[in-house]
Structure formats: C-alpha cells, structure tokens
Write a protein that holds these residues in place. Structure first.
Motif, PDB file in Angstrom:
ATOM      1  N   ALA A   1      60.253   2.691  -6.810  1.00  0.00           N
ATOM      2  CA  ALA A   1      59.550   1.432  -6.570  1.00  0.00           C
ATOM      3  C   ALA A   1      58.884   0.928  -7.846  1.00  0.00           C
ATOM      4  O   ALA A   1      58.961  -0.261  -8.185  1.00  0.00           O
ATOM      5  N   LEU A   2      58.236   1.836  -8.573  1.00  0.00           N
ATOM      6  CA  LEU A   2      57.593   1.442  -9.825  1.00  0.00           C
ATOM      7  C   LEU A   2      58.618   1.046 -10.880  1.00  0.00           C
ATOM      8  O   LEU A   2      58.400   0.116 -11.666  1.00  0.00           O
ATOM      9  N   ASP A   3      59.732   1.762 -10.903  1.00  0.00           N
ATOM     10  CA  ASP A   3      60.817   1.440 -11.837  1.00  0.00           C
ATOM     11  C   ASP A   3      61.273  -0.002 -11.621  1.00  0.00           C
ATOM     12  O   ASP A   3      61.356  -0.807 -12.557  1.00  0.00           O
ATOM     13  N   LYS A   4      61.556  -0.341 -10.375  1.00  0.00           N
ATOM     14  CA  LYS A   4      62.025  -1.695 -10.058  1.00  0.00           C
ATOM     15  C   LYS A   4      60.978  -2.749 -10.419  1.00  0.00           C
ATOM     16  O   LYS A   4      61.310  -3.826 -10.926  1.00  0.00           O
ATOM     17  N   ALA A   5      59.709  -2.426 -10.171  1.00  0.00           N
ATOM     18  CA  ALA A   5      58.639  -3.382 -10.458  1.00  0.00           C
ATOM     19  C   ALA A   5      58.518  -3.631 -11.956  1.00  0.00           C
ATOM     20  O   ALA A   5      58.371  -4.775 -12.409  1.00  0.00           O
ATOM     21  N   LEU A   6      58.608  -2.583 -12.755  1.00  0.00           N
ATOM     22  CA  LEU A   6      58.458  -2.725 -14.209  1.00  0.00           C
ATOM     23  C   LEU A   6      59.673  -3.407 -14.838  1.00  0.00           C
ATOM     24  O   LEU A   6      59.534  -4.200 -15.772  1.00  0.00           O
ATOM     25  N   VAL A   7      60.857  -3.101 -14.332  1.00  0.00           N
ATOM     26  CA  VAL A   7      62.059  -3.782 -14.824  1.00  0.00           C
ATOM     27  C   VAL A   7      62.003  -5.265 -14.452  1.00  0.00           C
ATOM     28  O   VAL A   7      62.377  -6.141 -15.244  1.00  0.00           O
ATOM     29  N   ALA A   8      61.520  -5.554 -13.247  1.00  0.00           N
ATOM     30  CA  ALA A   8      61.378  -6.947 -12.822  1.00  0.00           C
ATOM     31  C   ALA A   8      60.379  -7.672 -13.727  1.00  0.00           C
ATOM     32  O   ALA A   8      60.575  -8.837 -14.087  1.00  0.00           O
ATOM     33  N   ALA A   9      59.308  -6.972 -14.115  1.00  0.00           N
ATOM     34  CA  ALA A   9      58.322  -7.573 -15.019  1.00  0.00           C
ATOM     35  C   ALA A   9      58.972  -7.922 -16.360  1.00  0.00           C
ATOM     36  O   ALA A   9      58.734  -8.994 -16.920  1.00  0.00           O
TER      37      ALA A   9
END
Length: 239
Positions: free
Chosen positions: A124-132
């Motif tokens: 979940a954090l991976d996806k959030a940071l890549v999205a950022a």
C-alpha cells in the motif's frame, strides 16, 4: 556579469544535461515504477539510486538554465526573466519531491514493516509513494514546464536573441503541454501515452534546438547590441 557568449554556452549545456538526465532517470526507475512487488523483493536498488542521482542532476540543470539565461533575459524583460527563474526553481523542487518518494520505497524495502500484515502495508505504501512520484511528474515537467517555456520563448521572440522559429516552438509547445497536463489530470489519457508523447514534441524540439543554437552560435549579436547601455561596434573601437 559573464560574457553573453559564455552564458549562452552554459545555458545550452544545461539544457542538454536536462534531456540526458530526464531520459536516464525514466529508464533507471523502471523496476520501481513498473513492478508493484518491488518493495517486497530483492529489487535492483543500485539502479533506482542511480535514477535518483540522475533526477537530482536534472533538477540542478533545470535551475542552471534559468540562472544562465537570467542576466541577458532580464535586460529585455526583467519581470518575465524573474518569472522564468522562479518557475524553473519550482519545477526542480517538485522533481526533488518525486525523488524522495521513490527513495522512500527503497528504504521500506530494506527495512520491512512490522505488524500483522507487513506485506499488505508495504504494498500500500509502495503504491502511494509511486503515485506521488507520478503526480510530481505531471505538476513539474508538465504544468510548470509549460508555463515557464512560454515566458522564456516570449522573451526570446520579442528580443530576437535566437532565431524566431526556435522561439515559436516554445510558444506553441508551452501551451500544448500545459493543455495536455490538464487532459491527463482529468483522466483523458495516461501520462505515459501516445498522446502525451505527441504533445511533448514541440517543447522537446524547443529545448533541444535552443541548446544546440546557444552552444554553436550564442545569442544573436543584433539583439545584444540593442540592449540598454550596450555599446555599438563603432563605439567599441572609438577611443
């Protein structure tokens, strides 16, 4: 102030560095951008770190283009020259935010999260940071770049510092990439797409042709002699 010829050469070199560094960063970031399970594996950290270094160089070169063009551009239009400097600095700052977000993914991969469902939390954090990072790519190199391109292209066009066809590429490309960013923002097409690449061509051509011209020819002498307080060729040899 450094001579206009040296400033032109430095600006041209900075523009070329921005192109090389942006392409290098995009290629090197492949594993973390395209693999949602990167944070859980033994991903190629060195490659991602090199991508981060490439984008740091990109940010510095972006600021370099504005710093080297400012002394000449400000003598034609100080307000627009200052605007270009500010927007290029903002563009570089947004890019650095994206760099930090992907470096955070590397840190998470190295230090697993503790908890009942660590894998789910990491993903979940991976996806959030890549999205950022993806959003910073839209805001910086698209929205902000579109705006600052128009400012400098307008100065170049009105002052005649470079051939008009080069300035026209910027005057066309800036609004086009800004409009494309709006379309991408509202989901008309993905950031990495045929349409997105097509609308970026004029800005790419503007920066590349400007870089080559500044390195090879420098600013047009007729525009420099028209600067306030500039000495004409006759005055330059007058005792």
């Amino acid at each position: 102030m450094a001579s206009p010829r040296k400033l032109a050469a430095a600006a041209g070199l900075c523009y070329l560095v921005t192109h090389a560094a942006s392409i290098g960063g995009l290629v090197l970031y492949g594993p973390v951008l395209n693999n949602s399970g990167y944070v859980l594996g033994r991903g190629p950290d060195t490659r991602v770190l090199l991508g981060a270094l490439s984008e740091v160089i990109l940010a510095l070169a972006i600021i370099g283009t504005a710093v080297t063009l400012f002394p000449v551009a400000r003598r034609h239009n100080e307000a627009l020259a200052a605007g270009y400097l500010g927007l290029r600095t903002l563009e570089a700052s947004v890019i650095i935010v994206g760099v930090v977000s992907l470096l955070s993914v590397v840190t998470m991969r190295r230090h697993a999260t503790q908890g009942p469902h660590p894998d789910a939390a990491l993903l979940a954090l991976d996806k959030a940071l890549v999205a950022a990072h993806d959003w910073t790519f839209l805001i910086g190199p698209d929205f902000v770049c579109g705006a600052n391109t128009v400012l400098m292209a307008y100065v170049m066009y009105r002052a005649g510092l470079v051939p008009r066809f080069i300035a026209c590429l910027g005057l066309i490309g800036g609004p086009l990439i800004f409009a494309s960013a709006i379309a991408e923002l509202f989901g008309a097409y993905p950031q990495i797409s045929v349409w997105g690449s097509f609308t970026a061509v004029p800005v790419f051509a503007w920066e590349l042709s400007l870089a080559i011209w500044l390195l090879a020819k420098g600013f047009k002498p007729s525009a420099l002699t028209a600067l306030p307080g500039a000495r004409t060729p006759a005055a330059a040899v007058r005792p």
